[in-house]
Design a protein around this motif. Structure first.
Motif, PDB file in Angstrom:
ATOM      1  N   LEU A  20       0.843  -1.179   0.000  1.00  0.00           N
ATOM      2  CA  LEU A  20       0.000   0.000   0.000  1.00  0.00           C
ATOM      3  C   LEU A  20       0.887   1.241   0.000  1.00  0.00           C
ATOM      4  CD1 LEU A  20      -2.235  -2.044   0.783  1.00  0.00           C
ATOM      5  CD2 LEU A  20      -3.188  -0.254   2.254  1.00  0.00           C
ATOM      6  N   VAL A  21       0.652   2.122  -0.957  1.00  0.00           N
ATOM      7  CA  VAL A  21       1.344   3.406  -0.998  1.00  0.00           C
ATOM      8  C   VAL A  21       0.360   4.456  -0.514  1.00  0.00           C
ATOM      9  CG1 VAL A  21       2.594   5.066  -2.408  1.00  0.00           C
ATOM     10  CG2 VAL A  21       2.761   2.623  -2.925  1.00  0.00           C
ATOM     11  N   VAL A  22       0.688   5.066   0.605  1.00  0.00           N
ATOM     12  CA  VAL A  22      -0.229   5.961   1.302  1.00  0.00           C
ATOM     13  C   VAL A  22       0.342   7.377   1.293  1.00  0.00           C
ATOM     14  CG1 VAL A  22      -1.456   6.403   3.472  1.00  0.00           C
ATOM     15  CG2 VAL A  22      -0.896   4.042   2.798  1.00  0.00           C
ATOM     16  N   THR A  23      -0.453   8.336   0.868  1.00  0.00           N
ATOM     17  CA  THR A  23      -0.036   9.727   0.899  1.00  0.00           C
ATOM     18  C   THR A  23       0.227  10.151   2.340  1.00  0.00           C
ATOM     19  OG1 THR A  23      -1.374  10.183  -1.065  1.00  0.00           O
ATOM     20  CG2 THR A  23      -0.697  12.079   0.275  1.00  0.00           C
ATOM     21  N   SER A  24       1.390  10.685   2.591  1.00  0.00           N
ATOM     22  CA  SER A  24       1.769  11.003   3.977  1.00  0.00           C
ATOM     23  C   SER A  24       0.858  12.038   4.605  1.00  0.00           C
ATOM     24  CB  SER A  24       3.222  11.497   4.021  1.00  0.00           C
ATOM     25  OG  SER A  24       3.373  12.702   3.298  1.00  0.00           O
ATOM     26  N   LYS A  25       0.191  12.851   3.786  1.00  0.00           N
ATOM     27  CA  LYS A  25      -0.653  13.916   4.332  1.00  0.00           C
ATOM     28  C   LYS A  25      -1.783  13.351   5.191  1.00  0.00           C
ATOM     29  CE  LYS A  25      -1.535  17.676   2.131  1.00  0.00           C
ATOM     30  NZ  LYS A  25      -2.013  18.696   1.167  1.00  0.00           N
ATOM     31  N   ASP A 173       1.492   7.353  -7.632  1.00  0.00           N
ATOM     32  CA  ASP A 173       0.891   8.680  -7.770  1.00  0.00           C
ATOM     33  C   ASP A 173       0.141   8.831  -9.078  1.00  0.00           C
ATOM     34  OD1 ASP A 173       0.541  11.343  -6.622  1.00  0.00           O
ATOM     35  OD2 ASP A 173       1.768  12.037  -8.304  1.00  0.00           O
ATOM     36  N   LEU A 174       0.506   8.033 -10.082  1.00  0.00           N
ATOM     37  CA  LEU A 174      -0.242   8.059 -11.336  1.00  0.00           C
ATOM     38  C   LEU A 174      -1.670   7.569 -11.124  1.00  0.00           C
ATOM     39  CD1 LEU A 174       2.476   6.622 -13.762  1.00  0.00           C
ATOM     40  CD2 LEU A 174       1.810   9.014 -13.462  1.00  0.00           C
ATOM     41  N   VAL A 175      -1.852   6.725 -10.117  1.00  0.00           N
ATOM     42  CA  VAL A 175      -3.181   6.202  -9.803  1.00  0.00           C
ATOM     43  C   VAL A 175      -3.903   7.127  -8.831  1.00  0.00           C
ATOM     44  CG1 VAL A 175      -4.437   4.270  -8.779  1.00  0.00           C
ATOM     45  CG2 VAL A 175      -2.424   3.845 -10.197  1.00  0.00           C
ATOM     46  N   LYS A 176      -3.185   7.583  -7.805  1.00  0.00           N
ATOM     47  CA  LYS A 176      -3.809   8.423  -6.774  1.00  0.00           C
ATOM     48  C   LYS A 176      -4.144   9.806  -7.304  1.00  0.00           C
ATOM     49  CE  LYS A 176      -0.428   7.650  -3.701  1.00  0.00           C
ATOM     50  NZ  LYS A 176       0.032   9.002  -3.612  1.00  0.00           N
ATOM     51  N   GLY A 177      -3.222  10.386  -8.069  1.00  0.00           N
ATOM     52  CA  GLY A 177      -3.423  11.742  -8.544  1.00  0.00           C
ATOM     53  C   GLY A 177      -3.222  12.751  -7.430  1.00  0.00           C
ATOM     54  N   LYS A 178      -3.210  14.033  -7.803  1.00  0.00           N
ATOM     55  CA  LYS A 178      -2.967  15.096  -6.832  1.00  0.00           C
ATOM     56  C   LYS A 178      -4.247  15.716  -6.292  1.00  0.00           C
ATOM     57  CE  LYS A 178       1.494  14.959  -6.931  1.00  0.00           C
ATOM     58  NZ  LYS A 178       2.174  14.296  -5.788  1.00  0.00           N
ATOM     59  N   ALA A 179      -5.328  15.648  -7.047  1.00  0.00           N
ATOM     60  CA  ALA A 179      -6.556  16.335  -6.626  1.00  0.00           C
ATOM     61  C   ALA A 179      -7.776  15.435  -6.702  1.00  0.00           C
ATOM     62  CB  ALA A 179      -6.773  17.579  -7.492  1.00  0.00           C
ATOM     63  N   SER A 180      -7.542  14.121  -6.696  1.00  0.00           N
ATOM     64  CA  SER A 180      -8.661  13.184  -6.835  1.00  0.00           C
ATOM     65  C   SER A 180      -9.304  12.828  -5.503  1.00  0.00           C
ATOM     66  CB  SER A 180      -8.179  11.897  -7.515  1.00  0.00           C
ATOM     67  OG  SER A 180      -7.252  11.218  -6.670  1.00  0.00           O
ATOM     68  N   ALA A 185      -2.939   3.882  -2.953  1.00  0.00           N
ATOM     69  CA  ALA A 185      -2.901   3.006  -4.112  1.00  0.00           C
ATOM     70  C   ALA A 185      -2.330   1.663  -3.689  1.00  0.00           C
ATOM     71  CB  ALA A 185      -2.042   3.610  -5.228  1.00  0.00           C
ATOM     72  N   VAL A 186      -2.805   0.597  -4.310  1.00  0.00           N
ATOM     73  CA  VAL A 186      -2.328  -0.753  -4.013  1.00  0.00           C
ATOM     74  C   VAL A 186      -1.426  -1.223  -5.141  1.00  0.00           C
ATOM     75  CG1 VAL A 186      -2.972  -3.149  -3.629  1.00  0.00           C
ATOM     76  CG2 VAL A 186      -4.388  -1.326  -2.685  1.00  0.00           C
ATOM     77  N   VAL A 187      -0.236  -1.660  -4.781  1.00  0.00           N
ATOM     78  CA  VAL A 187       0.701  -2.236  -5.740  1.00  0.00           C
ATOM     79  C   VAL A 187       0.631  -3.749  -5.589  1.00  0.00           C
ATOM     80  CG1 VAL A 187       3.109  -2.420  -6.448  1.00  0.00           C
ATOM     81  CG2 VAL A 187       2.221  -0.226  -5.596  1.00  0.00           C
ATOM     82  N   ARG A 188       0.274  -4.423  -6.649  1.00  0.00           N
ATOM     83  CA  ARG A 188       0.137  -5.880  -6.615  1.00  0.00           C
ATOM     84  C   ARG A 188       1.068  -6.490  -7.655  1.00  0.00           C
ATOM     85  NH1 ARG A 188      -5.782  -7.813  -5.803  1.00  0.00           N
ATOM     86  NH2 ARG A 188      -5.152  -7.070  -3.735  1.00  0.00           N
ATOM     87  N   GLY A 189       1.685  -7.602  -7.305  1.00  0.00           N
ATOM     88  CA  GLY A 189       2.580  -8.264  -8.241  1.00  0.00           C
ATOM     89  C   GLY A 189       4.048  -8.054  -7.913  1.00  0.00           C
ATOM     90  N   ARG A 190       4.342  -7.323  -6.825  1.00  0.00           N
ATOM     91  CA  ARG A 190       5.729  -7.165  -6.394  1.00  0.00           C
ATOM     92  C   ARG A 190       5.883  -7.637  -4.952  1.00  0.00           C
ATOM     93  NH1 ARG A 190       9.695  -4.916  -9.347  1.00  0.00           N
ATOM     94  NH2 ARG A 190      10.796  -6.275  -7.872  1.00  0.00           N
ATOM     95  N   GLY A 191       5.328  -8.799  -4.691  1.00  0.00           N
ATOM     96  CA  GLY A 191       5.454  -9.398  -3.374  1.00  0.00           C
ATOM     97  C   GLY A 191       6.882  -9.732  -3.005  1.00  0.00           C
ATOM     98  N   ASP A 192       7.756  -9.796  -4.011  1.00  0.00           N
ATOM     99  CA  ASP A 192       9.165 -10.066  -3.726  1.00  0.00           C
ATOM    100  C   ASP A 192       9.815  -8.937  -2.943  1.00  0.00           C
ATOM    101  OD1 ASP A 192       8.680  -8.704  -6.319  1.00  0.00           O
ATOM    102  OD2 ASP A 192      10.870  -8.516  -6.332  1.00  0.00           O
ATOM    103  N   LEU A 193       9.180  -7.761  -2.934  1.00  0.00           N
ATOM    104  CA  LEU A 193       9.725  -6.614  -2.208  1.00  0.00           C
ATOM    105  C   LEU A 193       9.186  -6.509  -0.790  1.00  0.00           C
ATOM    106  CD1 LEU A 193       9.574  -3.896  -5.019  1.00  0.00           C
ATOM    107  CD2 LEU A 193      11.543  -5.279  -4.309  1.00  0.00           C
ATOM    108  N   VAL A 194       8.216  -7.360  -0.447  1.00  0.00           N
ATOM    109  CA  VAL A 194       7.626  -7.337   0.893  1.00  0.00           C
ATOM    110  C   VAL A 194       8.430  -8.235   1.812  1.00  0.00           C
ATOM    111  CG1 VAL A 194       5.550  -7.790   2.265  1.00  0.00           C
ATOM    112  CG2 VAL A 194       5.344  -6.892  -0.075  1.00  0.00           C
TER     113      VAL A 194
END
Length: 256
Positions: A20-25, A173-180, A185-194
């Motif tokens: 999960l990529v979470v906006t720090s704000k 950020d391409l998925v979350k956007g700045k004003a949406s 956003a959920v990143v799936r398929g890179r479980g090797d990094l977890v």
């Protein structure tokens, strides 16, 4: 924080290692990192450890500073957007701790080995525009160390260490956007990094002063070089004058 994110909302399951990529704000808001400040500049000064560069464009002064987290960023990460009038929002007090706590909570709630990246927006030297980067990490490899492996031509990679956490933050950020209004956003398929929650967080990405090739802005470096050179010249002149005076003093031993 749990009022903002629920594991089942994203279909997290025990057999998928999502990130999960979470906006720090939203983490800052959940942690109550609001500061009352009639002037945003005052809050920036309070968060600043070291001024790197300062420039004025169209009557607005932009400060690039090192903040208390060791990050070099415009305005020390102080944000006045989407906040009540007269208030600003600071970065999370400890982004890595926040990311690990969120990852631990989601793992306990869903049974999924979830990794968490807290993201924020930064500019880049020599390039226009901004991109999201990782400022906090929990249970995610920040850097993929490819040193010692070989490329397709069989050549050994000696310095290749892609910062995958920054890459994921920028892609998310391409998925979350700045004003949406979508802060996750959920990143799936890179479980090797977890991995385990004991993995180094995003603080490990920050380059230390001993390896920093761009400690100051250009104008600031030139100014410091001039001041250092002037001080050295004065010191050298003083040494020469002392030597000259010593040569001019009479030799009282020979006179007697």
């Amino acid at each position: 924080m749990w009022g903002y994110i629920y594991g089942d909302q994203f279909g997290l399951t025990s057999n998928i290692n999502d990130i999960l990529v979470v906006t720090s704000k939203i983490v800052s808001k959940a942690e109550g990192r609001y500061v009352q400040a009639a002037d945003r500049e005052e809050a920036i000064t309070a968060e600043t450890v070291r001024l790197v560069a300062s420039r004025t464009f169209d009557g607005h002064t932009m400060r690039i500073v090192e903040n208390r987290l060791g990050m070099v960023a415009a305005a020390a990460g102080v944000d006045a957007s989407n906040t009540p009038d007269g208030w600003v929002l600071l970065l999370p007090e400890d982004p890595d701790r926040s990311a690990r706590a969120l990852a631990a909570g989601l793992r306990a709630a869903t049974g999924a080995e979830v990794g968490v990246i807290l993201s924020d927006t930064l500019g880049r030297p020599w390039r226009e525009g901004q991109t999201d980067v990782a400022i906090g990490g929990g249970g995610v490899h920040m850097i993929a160390d490819l040193r010692g492996t070989t490329d397709q031509a069989g050549k050994v990679l000696n310095v290749t260490t892609p910062c995958v956490a920054d890459e994921l933050a920028a892609a998310a950020d391409l998925v979350k956007g700045k004003a949406s209004g979508n802060p996750v956003a959920v990143v799936r398929g890179r479980g090797d990094l977890v991995g385990p929650l004991t993995l180094p967080g995003a603080a490990s990405i920050v380059r230390g002063a001993e390896r920093d090739l761009f400690w100051l802005g250009t104008a600031e470096a030139l100014d410091q070089g001039y001041r250092d050179g002037y001080a050295a010249a004065l010191a050298d002149l003083g040494t020469q004058e002392q030597h000259l005076h010593a040569q001019q003093e009479p030799d009282t031993k020979d006179a007697t």
